[in-house]
Scaffold this active site. Sequence first.
Site, PDB file in Angstrom:
ATOM      1  N   ASN A 177     -27.831 -56.882 -34.901  1.00 30.93           N
ATOM      2  CA  ASN A 177     -28.845 -57.937 -35.068  1.00 30.93           C
ATOM      3  C   ASN A 177     -29.293 -58.468 -33.712  1.00 30.93           C
ATOM      4  O   ASN A 177     -28.534 -58.434 -32.744  1.00 30.93           O
ATOM      5  CB  ASN A 177     -28.244 -59.112 -35.834  1.00 30.93           C
ATOM      6  CG  ASN A 177     -28.063 -58.850 -37.320  1.00 30.93           C
ATOM      7  OD1 ASN A 177     -28.186 -59.746 -38.131  1.00 30.93           O
ATOM      8  ND2 ASN A 177     -27.773 -57.617 -37.705  1.00 30.93           N
TER       9      ASN A 177
ATOM     10  N   TYR B  59     -12.056 -53.973 -33.371  1.00 25.17           N
ATOM     11  CA  TYR B  59     -13.002 -54.765 -34.177  1.00 25.17           C
ATOM     12  C   TYR B  59     -13.398 -54.002 -35.435  1.00 25.17           C
ATOM     13  O   TYR B  59     -13.267 -54.521 -36.565  1.00 25.17           O
ATOM     14  CB  TYR B  59     -14.257 -55.115 -33.352  1.00 25.17           C
ATOM     15  CG  TYR B  59     -15.422 -55.568 -34.214  1.00 25.17           C
ATOM     16  CD1 TYR B  59     -15.379 -56.778 -34.894  1.00 25.17           C
ATOM     17  CD2 TYR B  59     -16.572 -54.774 -34.356  1.00 25.17           C
ATOM     18  CE1 TYR B  59     -16.443 -57.190 -35.701  1.00 25.17           C
ATOM     19  CE2 TYR B  59     -17.631 -55.181 -35.149  1.00 25.17           C
ATOM     20  CZ  TYR B  59     -17.561 -56.389 -35.830  1.00 25.17           C
ATOM     21  OH  TYR B  59     -18.607 -56.791 -36.627  1.00 25.17           O
TER      22      TYR B  59
ATOM     23  N   LYS C 149     -12.675 -54.792 -39.450  1.00 28.04           N
ATOM     24  CA  LYS C 149     -13.732 -54.973 -40.456  1.00 28.04           C
ATOM     25  C   LYS C 149     -13.555 -53.934 -41.576  1.00 28.04           C
ATOM     26  O   LYS C 149     -13.728 -54.246 -42.755  1.00 28.04           O
ATOM     27  CB  LYS C 149     -15.121 -54.835 -39.822  1.00 28.04           C
ATOM     28  CG  LYS C 149     -15.516 -55.962 -38.887  1.00 28.04           C
ATOM     29  CD  LYS C 149     -15.624 -57.330 -39.557  1.00 28.04           C
ATOM     30  CE  LYS C 149     -16.795 -57.468 -40.492  1.00 28.04           C
ATOM     31  NZ  LYS C 149     -16.966 -58.854 -40.982  1.00 28.04           N
TER      32      LYS C 149
ATOM     33  N   ARG D 277     -17.458 -48.854 -21.787  1.00 30.54           N
ATOM     34  CA  ARG D 277     -16.542 -49.444 -22.777  1.00 30.54           C
ATOM     35  C   ARG D 277     -15.603 -48.328 -23.267  1.00 30.54           C
ATOM     36  O   ARG D 277     -16.092 -47.241 -23.641  1.00 30.54           O
ATOM     37  CB  ARG D 277     -17.385 -49.978 -23.929  1.00 30.54           C
ATOM     38  CG  ARG D 277     -16.625 -50.476 -25.133  1.00 30.54           C
ATOM     39  CD  ARG D 277     -17.578 -50.890 -26.264  1.00 30.54           C
ATOM     40  NE  ARG D 277     -18.181 -52.186 -26.049  1.00 30.54           N
ATOM     41  CZ  ARG D 277     -19.131 -52.714 -26.828  1.00 30.54           C
ATOM     42  NH1 ARG D 277     -19.591 -52.036 -27.879  1.00 30.54           N
ATOM     43  NH2 ARG D 277     -19.623 -53.901 -26.581  1.00 30.54           N
TER      44      ARG D 277
ATOM     45  N   THR E 209     -20.158 -54.532 -41.282  1.00 33.42           N
ATOM     46  CA  THR E 209     -20.895 -53.920 -40.183  1.00 33.42           C
ATOM     47  C   THR E 209     -21.007 -52.405 -40.349  1.00 33.42           C
ATOM     48  O   THR E 209     -20.157 -51.784 -40.997  1.00 33.42           O
ATOM     49  CB  THR E 209     -20.166 -54.216 -38.853  1.00 33.42           C
ATOM     50  OG1 THR E 209     -20.736 -53.444 -37.814  1.00 33.42           O
ATOM     51  CG2 THR E 209     -18.679 -53.896 -38.925  1.00 33.42           C
ATOM     52  N   ASP E 210     -22.016 -51.821 -39.711  1.00 31.14           N
ATOM     53  CA  ASP E 210     -22.138 -50.359 -39.724  1.00 31.14           C
ATOM     54  C   ASP E 210     -21.061 -49.692 -38.870  1.00 31.14           C
ATOM     55  O   ASP E 210     -20.837 -48.486 -38.963  1.00 31.14           O
ATOM     56  CB  ASP E 210     -23.537 -49.914 -39.267  1.00 31.14           C
ATOM     57  CG  ASP E 210     -23.904 -50.351 -37.856  1.00 31.14           C
ATOM     58  OD1 ASP E 210     -23.117 -51.068 -37.216  1.00 31.14           O
ATOM     59  OD2 ASP E 210     -25.001 -49.962 -37.390  1.00 31.14           O
ATOM     60  N   GLU E 211     -20.378 -50.500 -38.018  1.00 33.29           N
ATOM     61  CA  GLU E 211     -19.391 -49.900 -37.110  1.00 33.29           C
ATOM     62  C   GLU E 211     -18.201 -49.310 -37.862  1.00 33.29           C
ATOM     63  O   GLU E 211     -17.452 -48.511 -37.292  1.00 33.29           O
ATOM     64  CB  GLU E 211     -18.905 -50.929 -36.083  1.00 33.29           C
ATOM     65  CG  GLU E 211     -20.039 -51.444 -35.236  1.00 33.29           C
ATOM     66  CD  GLU E 211     -19.615 -52.073 -33.909  1.00 33.29           C
ATOM     67  OE1 GLU E 211     -18.442 -51.953 -33.532  1.00 33.29           O
ATOM     68  OE2 GLU E 211     -20.480 -52.667 -33.266  1.00 33.29           O
TER      69      GLU E 211
END
Length: 348
Positions: A185, A155, A159, A286, A130-132
């Site tokens: 996405n 998260y 990753k 968040r 992921t880009d996160e």
Amino acid sequence: MKLLVTGGAGFIGSHVVRRFINAYPEYSIWNLDALTYAGNLENLSDIEHQPNYQFIKGDITDKEFISSLFEKEQFDGVIHLAAESHVDRSISGPDAFIQTNVVGTANLLNAAVQCWKGNFDGKRFYHVSTDEVFGSLGPEGKFNESTAYDPRSPYSASKASSDHLVRAYHHTYGLPIVISNCSNNYGSHHFPEKLIPLIINNIKNSRPLPVYGKGENIRDWLWVEDHARAIDLIYHQGNNGETYCIGGNNEWKNIDVVRLLCKLMDEKLGRAAGESEKLISYVTDRPGHDARYAIDATKLKTALGWEPTQPFEQLLAQTIDWYLANEEWLEHVTSGNYRSYYEKQYTR
Ligand code: NAD
Ligand code: DAU
């Protein structure tokens, strides 16, 4: 080619499995999925009887099971998507993220190294990330393949850890790998805990539309079938050991996505213009909410000729149509556990 896809019953995984089943009838596609709350075999009901498809229910955190599966089946390649994928759940319960995303990935890497025993001809381990992992952008600039890692949620940290493990196994053991880091996405079969399907479902049911903070955080939205097409290209043509960033070149503030969904759904549901916007409800932000994600996908375009499909509004309308036409799917995934998750997350 005997190809193992992990997490193939989830949102993106089901699109990847469908693409490979249809595009490569000569391949044998094995879908390994634990069927957590996010995994749903209904996502693959259209291809489940294809002769080149095989489903295995199993958990990647089960080291013995993974190792014996590899020994028995002797896969040629792996496309690894199985993960705990929702940031909010990682904040309320990080342990499952560390188990599945870090330990589960390590189990797959160990099994591949042990099974392939240094004979890596024709083998490939593709890790979908992921880009996160790159953290949070200010108003300028975009993430690319050389951006330093700066994960900020449990998260994204899990990753990032898995990305590092995959690269380490490449450098240390010679495991042939590719990694891609993709932006947000959207599309069919997206679990309605994530922004776009959650808002579609709530507009449909005239429920409040929860927007975190001021709704000014920015995401770079990519159609899920474009992601599956990029994964296909990278799996087959990506360079060993390399990373590819995948993005939609399509940045939107959350509040603008929510307003666009309201407009499109008012039209489709025959409601008066502005009716659904009245449901917008600003809620507590968040914790550690990343401000902006944006991907520079120049490498993928230059190296493999990939570009995202546009326009967003048309594909979003197509996505809404899918949810409106698949009420039964929505009902199945929003019954049971989903309800208690929803109450806990949004009644604070
Ligand atoms: P998802 O949550 O919809 O699906 C995850 C799938 O993995 C489910 O089918 C689930 O049952 C399975 N799974 C979970 N834990 C497992 C375990 N221990 N063993 C076996 N299977 C298990 O996720 P998604 O949105 O489809 O994301 C797929 C991958 O793509 C993830 O690795 C995610 O990090 C990455 N990704 C997602 C996005 C996005 O916008 N959704 C963007 C970039 C990258
Ligand atoms: O960038 C890629 C990532 O995109 C993937 O790695 C993750 O698996 C995927 O879940 C997604 O993460 P986000 O946190 O960006 O997606 P989510 O749909 O949860 O939230 C999108 C934005 O909308 C984010 O800024 C938070 C906000 N939001 C989300 C929800 C669920 C709201 O304002 N309200 C909500 O109810």
